[in-house]
Design an enzyme around this catalytic site. Structure first.
Site, PDB file in Angstrom:
ATOM      1  N   LYS A 162     -10.340   9.875   1.329  1.00 23.12           N
ATOM      2  CA  LYS A 162     -11.611  10.604   1.162  1.00 23.12           C
ATOM      3  C   LYS A 162     -12.789   9.667   1.424  1.00 23.12           C
ATOM      4  O   LYS A 162     -13.780  10.056   2.052  1.00 23.12           O
ATOM      5  CB  LYS A 162     -11.680  11.226  -0.237  1.00 23.12           C
ATOM      6  CG  LYS A 162     -10.766  12.443  -0.349  1.00 23.12           C
ATOM      7  CD  LYS A 162     -10.500  12.921  -1.760  1.00 23.12           C
ATOM      8  CE  LYS A 162      -9.410  13.992  -1.714  1.00 23.12           C
ATOM      9  NZ  LYS A 162      -8.950  14.458  -3.020  1.00 23.12           N
TER      10      LYS A 162
ATOM     11  N   GLN B  92     -10.065  13.303  -9.121  1.00 29.62           N
ATOM     12  CA  GLN B  92      -8.732  13.433  -8.512  1.00 29.62           C
ATOM     13  C   GLN B  92      -7.760  13.992  -9.548  1.00 29.62           C
ATOM     14  O   GLN B  92      -7.588  13.423 -10.625  1.00 29.62           O
ATOM     15  CB  GLN B  92      -8.268  12.066  -7.993  1.00 29.62           C
ATOM     16  CG  GLN B  92      -6.995  12.120  -7.190  1.00 29.62           C
ATOM     17  CD  GLN B  92      -7.129  12.930  -5.886  1.00 29.62           C
ATOM     18  OE1 GLN B  92      -8.124  12.827  -5.182  1.00 29.62           O
ATOM     19  NE2 GLN B  92      -6.140  13.743  -5.595  1.00 29.62           N
TER      20      GLN B  92
ATOM     21  N   ASP C 241     -15.198  20.478  -5.178  1.00 35.98           N
ATOM     22  CA  ASP C 241     -13.846  21.040  -5.146  1.00 35.98           C
ATOM     23  C   ASP C 241     -13.879  22.537  -5.446  1.00 35.98           C
ATOM     24  O   ASP C 241     -12.849  23.205  -5.348  1.00 35.98           O
ATOM     25  CB  ASP C 241     -12.968  20.341  -6.207  1.00 35.98           C
ATOM     26  CG  ASP C 241     -11.949  19.406  -5.568  1.00 35.98           C
ATOM     27  OD1 ASP C 241     -11.762  19.490  -4.338  1.00 35.98           O
ATOM     28  OD2 ASP C 241     -11.347  18.603  -6.309  1.00 35.98           O
TER      29      ASP C 241
END
Ligand code: NAP
Length: 283
Positions: free
Chosen positions: A54, A98, A121
């Protein structure tokens, strides 16, 4: 006849180039450099690889990034405090925690602490609610990537019968709203669905997001359908999707491989979301 293979790596690269050009344009127009903050708790090797990828993608897109790495024994309260502080930090546009966190931490409590304006997200209740209501917000990356792949494949979504197998908050549910928003006729199938084969065979667009390798075979696919396989399953034979690719490719009109289909799209859509969040905050 064999289906057209939808190349997720190529589409991902296109999206990332598009985002990089838009970042340059945004900054040239007086905007700030978008910044993504990642948070990783513990030492899961796969999670470290995902986070490193990322950051590489951010760099290539001209997006700044900062990383917070916390020891596995970090308390939920400390993690929530960090996520809240990032939410208040004016220098941060996107927050990515994460997942999954270590077992002693409740992922839902951590997600609830994310500032919805920085929720790249798309997992907070606020963004899930906006999406379900057909209103603009930050959309989860993997389902957003599925739509991008369908568009790239030239699959007509409007009026199509779309069947999604799987109803998780991460993939299946947001995809229901995205496909409905594009005027598909949507069916959500799951572990209690009767006659899964019959339901799937109705689909012009068949999306598998289950986590069972090879669950869907040729008999589930309507001839000519577009098949999108979200599944990523580690097996003794390597990474496998939820669709038996070798069988389905003979029946489908277009199909994504695993790996190299949906997988690479998630990171591209994360870049896109970080830019969307930065632009929205600048307004
Ligand atoms: P999940 O939360 O475990 O949900 C699985 C869904 O599949 C559930 O809705 C479940 O039904 C349904 N299901 C399970 N067994 C079934 C069966 N035999 N027949 C029909 N439906 C069945 O999974 P997820 O997080 O959505 O992930 C799904 C897959 O996508 C996994 O392989 C995951 O690794 C992959 N994935 C890939 C990406 C990416 O490409 N970047 C991102 C996310 C996930 P119930 O609701 O009835 O239990």
């Amino acid at each position: 006849m064999s289906a057209k293979i939808i190349d997720g790596k190529a589409v991902s690269a296109e999206v990332r180039e598009r985002v990089a050009a838009e970042v340059t344009e945004f900054i040239a127009g007086g905007g700030h450099q978008p910044v993504l903050a990642t948070v990783l708790v513990g030492d899961d090797p796969a999670s470290h690889v995902y986070v490193a990828n990322k950051h590489k993608a951010c760099e290539a897109a001209g997006i700044g990034s900062v990383h917070h790495e916390l020891p596995a024994e970090t308390s939920q309260a400390d993690l929530v405090a960090l996520v809240k502080a990032l939410g208040d930090d004016d220098g941060i546009d996107g927050i990515l925690v994460q997942l999954p966190p270590p077992d002693h931490i409740d992922a839902d409590a951590v997600i609830a602490a994310i500032n919805p304006a920085k929720d790249v997200d798309g997992l907070t209740a606020t963004n899930a609610g906006l999406l379900a209501g057909g209103r603009p917000g930050l959309v989860p990356c993997t389902p957003a990537g599925v739509i991008e792949l369908l568009d790239h494949a030239g699959t007509e979504i409007e009026g199509a019968e779309a069947v999604i197998v799987g109803r998780s908050n991460l993939v299946g549910r947001p995809l229901i709203s995205l496909l409905l928003g594009r005027n598909a006729t949507v069916t959500a199938a799951h572990s209690r669905t009767r006659d899964l084969e019959g339901v799937c065979r109705r689909a012009d667009i068949l999306v598998a997001a289950v986590g069972v390798p090879g669950l869907l075979g040729a008999e589930h696919v309507k001839p000519g359908a577009t098949v999108i396989d979200v599944g990523i399953n580690r097996t003794d034979d390597g990474l496998k999707g939820d669709v038996d690719f070798e069988a389905a490719v003979e029946v489908a009109g277009a199909i994504t491989p695993v790996p190299g289909g949906v997988g690479p799209m998630t990171i591209a859509m994360l870049m896109a979301n970080t830019l969307i969040a930065a632009k929205a905050r600048a307004r």
